[in-house]
Design a protein around this motif. Structure first.
Motif, PDB file in Angstrom:
ATOM      1  N   HIS A   1       0.828  -1.211   0.000  1.00 53.38           N
ATOM      2  CA  HIS A   1       0.000   0.000   0.000  1.00 53.38           C
ATOM      3  C   HIS A   1       0.862   1.261   0.000  1.00 53.38           C
ATOM      4  O   HIS A   1       0.530   2.244  -0.679  1.00 53.38           O
ATOM      5  CB  HIS A   1      -0.936   0.001   1.207  1.00 53.38           C
ATOM      6  CG  HIS A   1      -2.128  -0.898   1.032  1.00 53.38           C
ATOM      7  ND1 HIS A   1      -3.178  -0.577   0.200  1.00 53.38           N
ATOM      8  CD2 HIS A   1      -2.433  -2.110   1.564  1.00 53.38           C
ATOM      9  CE1 HIS A   1      -4.089  -1.547   0.241  1.00 53.38           C
ATOM     10  NE2 HIS A   1      -3.649  -2.482   1.050  1.00 53.38           N
TER      11      HIS A   1
ATOM     12  N   ARG B   1      -6.341   3.532   0.875  1.00 51.21           N
ATOM     13  CA  ARG B   1      -5.182   2.660   1.087  1.00 51.21           C
ATOM     14  C   ARG B   1      -4.618   2.856   2.492  1.00 51.21           C
ATOM     15  O   ARG B   1      -4.252   1.880   3.164  1.00 51.21           O
ATOM     16  CB  ARG B   1      -4.104   2.948   0.041  1.00 51.21           C
ATOM     17  CG  ARG B   1      -4.433   2.420  -1.347  1.00 51.21           C
ATOM     18  CD  ARG B   1      -3.221   2.520  -2.258  1.00 51.21           C
ATOM     19  NE  ARG B   1      -3.493   1.995  -3.583  1.00 51.21           N
ATOM     20  CZ  ARG B   1      -3.504   0.715  -3.902  1.00 51.21           C
ATOM     21  NH1 ARG B   1      -3.270  -0.180  -2.957  1.00 51.21           N
ATOM     22  NH2 ARG B   1      -3.742   0.316  -5.127  1.00 51.21           N
TER      23      ARG B   1
ATOM     24  N   GLN C   1      -6.711   1.089   4.974  1.00 48.85           N
ATOM     25  CA  GLN C   1      -6.560  -0.366   4.913  1.00 48.85           C
ATOM     26  C   GLN C   1      -5.431  -0.862   5.813  1.00 48.85           C
ATOM     27  O   GLN C   1      -5.445  -2.008   6.265  1.00 48.85           O
ATOM     28  CB  GLN C   1      -6.291  -0.807   3.468  1.00 48.85           C
ATOM     29  CG  GLN C   1      -7.494  -0.738   2.548  1.00 48.85           C
ATOM     30  CD  GLN C   1      -8.505  -1.827   2.860  1.00 48.85           C
ATOM     31  OE1 GLN C   1      -8.157  -2.995   2.987  1.00 48.85           O
ATOM     32  NE2 GLN C   1      -9.756  -1.449   2.992  1.00 48.85           N
TER      33      GLN C   1
END
Length: 204
Positions: free
Chosen positions: A55, A119, A122
């Motif tokens: 990421h 992202r 996450q």
């Protein structure tokens, strides 16, 4: 399919680590338009957080792309800082910048801000954006290791033995023979194992 085809695992990232992958991506994007690129790395990377690396690489790629294609920057600087409790990625450019309020109101689609924010979320990271017209742009994401360690150390061991044993006990009608206490322990083991498996899958 949550993100684009760029989500495919980078072979450089897998074999040579995040810093090398960021350098390869950054130099590839900036060399197309004769933009100066610099990467500064400090601290010791961890090898057990590949999902974070993926990421961070894509956030760095998105930020560099924005700087080159939209910001008309002539210099892009990336900092990768490893500390015992966190890792930080900073992408700074000297481009034309943008009005962050307008970008947020438009959901950040044009600049890829929404994707970078998603992202960061996450991986339990905090995304910070500083920019303004004529002032360049700074994009920073800081990811604490604490949550990652908790997820990685959630062990499914109990559930792996609890499920089959509990199935045999109740399937054959042996629960009265082993007593309510042991049956309850086995049931708790099954529940705990299920929760652990869910935590492990969430970082896969």
């Amino acid at each position: 399919a949550r993100y684009s085809i760029r989500d495919l695992r980078s072979p450089i990232l897998r074999s040579r680590g995040l810093a090398t992958a960021i350098r390869a991506v950054g130099e590839g994007l900036t060399s197309e338009r004769a933009v100066a690129f610099h990467l500064d790395v400090a601290g010791n990377p961890r090898e057990d957080l590949q999902r974070i690396d993926e990421h961070l690489l894509r956030i760095g790629q998105e930020a560099t792309t924005n700087a080159v294609r939209h910001g008309q920057a002539t210099t892009v600087e990336i900092e990768l800082r490893y500390q015992p409790e966190s890792v930080a990625l900073r992408v700074r450019d000297n481009g034309k910048g943008f009005d962050t309020d307008l970008a947020i109101a438009a959901d950040g689609i044009h600049w890829g801000l929404r994707t970078m924010r998603e992202r960061a979320e996450q991986i339990d990271g905090a995304l910070r954006i500083e920019s303004g017209e004529g002032r360049g742009t700074l994009i920073e994401v800081v990811v604490p290791f604490l949550q990652q360690d908790r997820r990685l150390h959630a062990s499914p061991t109990a559930g792996l033995w609890g499920a089959p044993v509990l199935g045999i006990v109740f399937g054959l009608g042996w629960a009265p023979c082993i007593g309510p206490t042991l049956a309850a322990v086995l049931a708790l083991s099954l529940d705990g194992g299920s929760a652990a498996r869910g935590a492990t899958l969430s970082v896969a």
